[in-house]
Design an enzyme around this catalytic site. Structure first.
Site, PDB file in Angstrom:
ATOM      1  N   LYS B  76       0.842  -1.196   0.000  1.00 56.23           N
ATOM      2  CA  LYS B  76       0.000   0.000   0.000  1.00 56.23           C
ATOM      3  C   LYS B  76       0.880   1.251   0.000  1.00 56.23           C
ATOM      4  CE  LYS B  76      -3.927   1.848   2.721  1.00 56.23           C
ATOM      5  NZ  LYS B  76      -4.708   1.644   3.963  1.00 56.23           N
ATOM      6  N   SER B 171      -9.600   1.507   3.381  1.00 52.90           N
ATOM      7  CA  SER B 171      -8.865   2.287   2.412  1.00 52.90           C
ATOM      8  C   SER B 171      -7.817   1.502   1.624  1.00 52.90           C
ATOM      9  CB  SER B 171      -8.154   3.443   3.116  1.00 52.90           C
ATOM     10  OG  SER B 171      -7.188   2.940   4.017  1.00 52.90           O
ATOM     11  N   SER B 195      -9.453  -0.764   7.610  1.00 48.70           N
ATOM     12  CA  SER B 195      -8.991  -0.486   6.244  1.00 48.70           C
ATOM     13  C   SER B 195      -8.390  -1.677   5.515  1.00 48.70           C
ATOM     14  CB  SER B 195      -7.967   0.646   6.259  1.00 48.70           C
ATOM     15  OG  SER B 195      -8.615   1.884   6.301  1.00 48.70           O
TER      16      SER B 195
END
EC number: 6.3.5.7
Lengths: 187, 524
Positions: B76, B171, B195
Site C-alpha cells: 500500500k 482504504s 482499512s
C-alpha cells in the site's frame, strides 16, 4: 489451484429467496429457520458475563432484529459553531474551511460525537493505549544512524547548504478580515 | 499459474517449475493488462525485475532466503519504500521518494520477496471506499467477474455497463484488488479502523489485522498511532500465516512493538471443535445489516455448533458507541499527526512565501483534500481547551469501556468472536458517492473499528457470494497475541465454506487494453 476439490460451495439458498436489499429487514427471515428459536433471543439481558457463562437454551443464535438503533435517527439539537471558534480553528489547524460545506462538515462531526454523552463514564479512567500495562521498549541511548544529511535534504523544495529554508518567521497569520478565507463572507 | 496461492507458487519456484523472473514478468504484464482497475499507483518494474533476477540467482545456487523468495508482492502506498515514490494518494506527498523503507517492507525484501509496486488508497488512508485519492477510485475486480455479470444480466442491474462498476471498499482497496485480480500473491495494507478487512471482504480475499504491538509501524505513515497496524491481504488463511510469520516481532525502531518473542507457526487443518468456544456478540446485529449477511452469519454459527463447538451469544454492550468514540479519537490523532506536513522538509510546498505561517497554511490548503482537512479541523475542535474533557477525554474513557467489554467475554471462556465484517456486499461507485466520507466510514467501519480500539487481532474470511454474485466476508476476532488460535479457526472455517474463485474471463471481454495472446496465457 486451491479449493478445487469436491464439496459444495456456500450459497444463500434457503427456503425462500432473499433479494439483496442493502438495508435488509427482518421480514425475510420467514424461510430461514422454521422452528425460529431466533425470536425469543431478543429478550436477552445485557450482562456479558452472565451470557458468556452459557445458557443451553440460547446457544448459537444470531438476533433476528437489530439490537439497537442509531441515535442519529432521533432529532438531536443542531450544533452551531461561532465564527470566533472557526477562525481560531483555522489558525490552529493551518487549514481553512474553504466553503460552507466545510463548516457544515464540522457541525455534523460534532453532532455525531455528541452521542458519546449518553454513556456513563463515571469513575472510568481514560485509555491512551492498549499497551498501557506493559513497559514500552527503550533502546540504549547510542547513535545508530546518521550521515544522511544529503539524502534528507533532497526531499525539501528549498535548501541552502545544509539548511532547510523557510519564509520570514514570527509573523502571525493575518487576522480574519485580512486573510483569504471563506469565513469573512459567512460572518 | 497466477491464480494459485502463495504457498503453491512457492513450491513451484522451489521445484523449478517457474523461475522468479518469469513469474515477475507475468505479474507485471498482468498489472498492465488490468490497469483499468487502478489498483496500483506506482509500478516498480525495474527494481522488481532486478529483485527477481537476484532471486533467480539464489535459486540457482540453492541458497534461497525463505518461503517468500521470488514471490511477487504489492505494498500500500502509505508504507515508505526506499527509492520508490510514496504518495499516500495525496498531492501533499506527490513525488516524495523516501530515504528508507518501512520495517515491514524491509522484512519482505530481506526474505527475497519481489516488490511489484505501490497500491492505491484513499488519501492518507482516510476512507472506506478507496474512492478519495488523487489518483482516482479503485475498481473492484468482481465488477468484471462472470459471477456478477451473469446475475446482473438476469436481474438487469446493469443498464450502462461502464458506469456500474463496484467500489473495493477501503482504504486498502488497491491491495485488495491486486490480490483478488491475481496480479500479486500477497499485499500489505494498513488497518486503523478496518482499512484492511473492509476491502478484503468486498474483494473476496483474506484480510488480517494483527494484534497492536505485534508488527512494526516504523515507516507506515501514521494516521492514528494508538490504533494503526500493518495489515495482510492474501488469497487464503495459510498465506496470511506465512506473511505474518515474516513480519511479526519486536522492532527497536518502534517502541510500541512488544518484546515477547514471536514464533512463526504453520496451521493445522484439523481442530478439535469440542474444545472451542465461539462467541456471537448480539450487538453486532446492527441497524442496516443486510438480510443476506445476517443469514450467512447465522449459518456460520450453526456450522460451528454442528461441528461440536460451543457457540454462545455474548454481549459487548458498548458496541453502538464504538464508531462514535473511534470518530473522535481518530480525528484528534489525525489533527496531531498531520501537523508534520508543513512544506519545509518534504512533500508539497506552496509558492506563497509572505511568511512561514502563510506558507504553511497555503501548502496545507493546496496539499490536502476535503476529507483530510475536514478531519484535521474536527480533530482540532475536539482538542480545544474548552472541549478537551467533553470530547477527547470522554472518548478515551469510552474506549476503555469498549476494551473492557472484550476483556469480559474472553475472560468468560470465549476463544474467538464471530461477526459480520461489513453490513452488506459492495455497491456501485455511483451509489457509494451519494454519501459523504464521514457517513460512509461510520457505516462501513461499524464492525471493524472496535478491534482496533481494543488492539485485538481480527481476520475476515470470504464466505459466500450474495444474490448479486458478490463476496461477503465474516470476521473472527481473537484474544490479544493469540493469532495462531484465531487463524486456525479461520482456516477451518475457510475449508468448510469453499468460497468460489473469482472468474475473471469477463474482465478480458471488457474491451480494455489486453492482447489476445496474453488472454490465453493468463487464464489457461
Amino acid at each position: 489451484m486451491r479449493k478445487s476439490g469436491g464439496g459444495r460451495m456456500w450459497s444463500l439458498r434457503f427456503g425462500r429467496s432473499i433479494r439483496g436489499s442493502p438495508s435488509g429487514g427482518a421480514s425475510h427471515w420467514g424461510g430461514l429457520s422454521p422452528g425460529s428459536r431466533f425470536t425469543q433471543a431478543a429478550a436477552g439481558g445485557s450482562d456479558g458475563r452472565q451470557e458468556a457463562a452459557g445458557d443451553p437454551r440460547r446457544r448459537g443464535r444470531v438476533y433476528q432484529n437489530p439490537t439497537w438503533q442509531h441515535v442519529e435517527q432521533r432529532p438531536l439539537p443542531e450544533k452551531k459553531v461561532t465564527v470566533e471558534v472557526l477562525d481560531h480553528l483555522e489558525r490552529l489547524a493551518l487549514v481553512d474551511f474553504r466553503n460552507w460545506e466545510g463548516v457544515q462538515r464540522l457541525e455534523k462531526a460534532i453532532q455525531f460525537a455528541d452521542q458519546l454523552h449518553a454513556v456513563n463514564t463515571e469513575g472510568v479512567e481514560p485509555m491512551d493505549s492498549v499497551l498501557e500495562d506493559r513497559c514500552l521498549y527503550l533502546r540504549e541511548d547510542n547513535i545508530t544512524e546518521g550521515n544522511c544529511t544529503e539524502e534528507l535534504l533532497r526531499n525539501a523544495r528549498e535548501t541552502v547548504e545544509e539548511y532547510f529554508i523557510a519564509p520570514p518567521g514570527n509573523i502571525p497569520l493575518p487576522k480574519l478580515e485580512e486573510r483569504d478565507t471563506f469565513l469573512q463572507v459567512s460572518e | 499459474m497466477l491464480r494459485v496461492s502463495l504457498r503453491e507458487i512457492s513450491a513451484a519456484l522451489k521445484e523449478g517449475r517457474v523461475s522468479p523472473t518469469e513469474l515477475c514478468q507475468r505479474c507485471l504484464s498482468f498489472i498492465k493488462a488490468t490497469k483499468f482497475l487502478n489498483a496500483y499507483i506506482t509500478i516498480a518494474e525495474d527494481t522488481a525485475l532486478k529483485q527477481a533476477e537476484e532471486s533467480e540467482e539464489r535459486y540457482r545456487r540453492g541458497q534461497i532466503l525463505g518461503d517468500l523468495d521470488g514471490i511477487p508482492v504489492a505494498v500500500k502506498d502509505n508504507f515508505n519504500t526506499a527509492g520508490i515514490e510514496t504518495t499516500c494518494a495525496s498531492n501533499m506527498l506527490k513525488g516524495y521518494i523516501p530515504p528508507y523503507s518501512a520495517t515491514v517492507v524491509q522484512k519482505l525484501l530481506d526474505q527475497g520477496a519481489v516488490l511489484l509496486g505501490k497500491t492505491n488508497l484513499d488519501e492518507f488512508a482516510m476512507g472506506s471506499g478507496s474512492t478519495d485519492g488523487i489518483f482516482g477510485p479503485v475498481r473492484n475486480p468482481w465488477s468484471y467477474s462472470r459471477q456478477y455479470r451473469e446475475k446482473s444480466v438476469q436481474n438487469s442491474h446493469i443498464e450502462n455497463e461502464d458506469s456500474n462498476w463496484l467500489v473495493t471498499g477501503g482504504s486498502s482497496g488497491g491491495s485488495a484488488a491486486a490480490v483478488s485480480s491475481f496480479t500479486c500473491f500477497a499485499a500489505l495494507g494498513s488497518d486503523t479502523g478496518g482499512s484492511t478487512r473492509n476491502p478484503a471482504a468486498h474483494c473476496g480475499v483474506v484480510g488480517l489485522k494483527p494484534t497492536y504491538g505485534l508488527i512494526s509501524r516504523h515507516g507506515l505513515i501514521p494516521l492514528v498511532n494508538s490504533m494503526d497496524v500493518p495489515g495482510i491481504l492474501t488469497r487464503c488463511v495459510d498465506d496470511a500465516a506465512i506473511v505474518l510469520g515474516v513480519l511479526a516481532g519486536h522492532d527497536p525502531k518502534d517502541s510500541t512493538t512488544v518484546q515477547d518473542p514471536f514464533k512463526p507457526f504453520e496451521l493445522t487443518s484439523f481442530i478439535d471443535a469440542s474444545k472451542l468456544c465461539i462467541g456471537i456478540p448480539k450487538e453486532y446485529h446492527a441497524p442496516g445489516l443486510s438480510s443476506e449477511t445476517l443469514a450467512l452469519w447465522s449459518k456460520a454459527a450453526d456450522l460451528f455448533e454442528n461441528a461440536g463447538a460451543k457457540v454462545i451469544e455474548v454481549s459487548l454492550p458498548h458496541t453502538r458507541y464504538s464508531i462514535v468514540c473511534y470518530h473522535v479519537l481518530c480525528t484528534a490523532e489525525v489533527a496531531s499527526n498531520m501537523a508534520r506536513f508543513d512544506g519545509l522538509e518534504y512533500g508539497h510546498r506552496s509558492s506563497m512565501d509572505k511568511s512561514t505561517e502563510v506558507m504553511y497554511a497555503a501548502t496545507r490548503r493546496e496539499g490536502f483534500n476535503d476529507v483530510v482537512r475536514g478531519r484535521i479541523l474536527s480533530g482540532n475542535y475536539f482538542l480545544l481547551k474548552q472541549n478537551y474533557e467533553t470530547y477527547f477525554i470522554k472518548a478515551q474513557k469510552v474506549r476503555r469501556l469498549i476494551a473492557n467489554d472484550f476483556v469480559n467475554v474472553f475472560r468468560n471462556g470465549i476463544d474467538v468472536l464471530l461477526t459480520p465484517t461489513t453490513l452488506s456486499d459492495t455497491i456501485p461507485y455511483v451509489e457509494f458517492i451519494k454519501e459523504d466520507n464521514r457517513t460512509r466510514s461510520a457505516q462501513d467501519d461499524i464492525f471493524t473499528q472496535a478491534a482496533n480500539m481494543a488492539g485485538l487481532p481480527a481476520i475476515t474470511v470470504p464466505t459466500a457470494l450474495s444474490e448479486k454474485g458478490l463476496p461477503i466476508g465474516l470476521q473472527f476476532i481473537g484474544r490479544a497475541f493469540q493469532e495462531q488460535q484465531l487463524l486456525t479457526v479461520a482456516k477451518w472455517f475457510e475449508n468448510q465454506v469453499k468460497f468460489p474463485m473469482i472468474q475473471l474471463q469477463g474482465m478480458m471481454d471488457h474491451g480494455h487494453t489486453i492482447c489476445h495472446h496474453q488472454k490465453s496465457a493468463f487464464f489457461s
